[in-house]
Write an enzyme that holds these catalytic residues in place. Structure first.
Site, short mmCIF file in Angstrom:
data_model
loop_
_atom_site.label_atom_id
_atom_site.label_comp_id
_atom_site.label_asym_id
_atom_site.label_seq_id
_atom_site.Cartn_x
_atom_site.Cartn_y
_atom_site.Cartn_z
CG ASP A 104 2.53 20.93 -17.54
OD1 ASP A 104 2.02 22.02 -17.24
OD2 ASP A 104 3.75 20.70 -17.45
CG ASP A 123 5.99 26.30 -19.45
OD1 ASP A 123 6.32 26.47 -20.64
OD2 ASP A 123 5.33 27.14 -18.81
#
Length: 258
Positions: A9, A11
């Site tokens: 991932d 953020d």
């Protein structure tokens, strides 16, 4: 089954981008458009339950009912605001104000050297991913063979679609991968795709439910900055290495088979 790939991932996982990056950029876009909207640190923490920037704006409008420009088409307004927000966000990155989280650069370099394949699966826009990597670890842009980002799939996390897309592009089975996430939505997305996941929490996600995660840490750690294990087993390890990744992966697959 052998561990062959890491899927990250972005953020909150690669970098703490939310509070002092995306939130600030959203507010700058609102001000630029002449809107009397402001997302405080607390409000933004609540809005993070909604994945995707455009979806977050729409949710804010529908639930908080802020004043809207007369005669403005909402979908067009959201698209314009999100485009402006991306521009402000990339400008913030260019100023060097958003570094990678502890251990991220080291682990990426170790994985690359060992032949572990790398990919990204995120709800943020491709432009945001590229900007972050360009300003924190530019050589890594060529390391990720798949960057699955933004609206490439219709259903965003916690739906597993972005992970299914990534697996298909890499021609890998979920059991050959290890995902890295920071939120419950991200964890659930990986889990529904059958991929074991390591979670590194941040201030916004620390109190979320990470049941079923292969390992939950405060960050990946460095030799001089040990991680804190919040759930799971890391043995004698004090920072996340490829060796620990293989151990965690094997443990997770054993749990899946029970």
């Amino acid at each position: 089954m052998e561990l062959r790939a890491f899927i990250f991932d972005v953020d909150g996982t690669l970098a703490d981008t939310e509070r002092d990056g995306h939130r600030v950029a959203f507010n700058a876009a609102f001000a630029e458009a002449g809107l009397d909207w402001h997302w405080s640190v607390e409000l933004y923490g609540q809005l993070l339950a909604i994945t995707g920037g455009k979806e977050r704006i729409r949710h804010f409008v529908e639930t908080c009912q802020p004043p809207l420009p007369a005669g403005e088409d909402l979908t067009a307004l959201i698209a314009r605001l999100h485009q402006a927000k991306t521009r402000h966000y990339t400008a913030l990155l260019a100023q060097g104000g958003i570094p990678l989280r502890p251990g991220v650069k080291r682990l990426l370099q170790e994985a690359k050297a060992a032949g572990i394949r790398l990919a990204i699966a995120t709800t943020t826009t491709p432009e945001n991913v590229t900007a972050l990597l360009e300003h924190t670890l530019p050589e890594s842009l060529s390391w990720f063979e798949v960057i699955a980002a933004g609206d490439i799939v219709p259903a965003k996390k916690p739906a597993p679609d972005i992970y299914f897309y990534t697996l298909e592009q890499m021609r890998l089975r979920p059991q050959e991968c290890l995902a890295f996430e920071d939120s419950e939505n991200g964890l659930r997305s990986a889990q529904q795709a059958g991929i074991p996941a390591v979670v590194t929490v941040n201030d916004y996600t620390r109190e979320q439910d990470f049941s079923g995660a292969a390992l939950v840490l405060d960050h990946l750690g460095e030799p001089e900055l040990p991680f804190q294990v919040l759930a799971g087993r890391a043995g004698s390890h004090r920072y996340f290495t490829l060796e620990l990744a293989r151990q965690v992966h094997a443990q997770a697959l054993a749990e899946q088979e029970k």
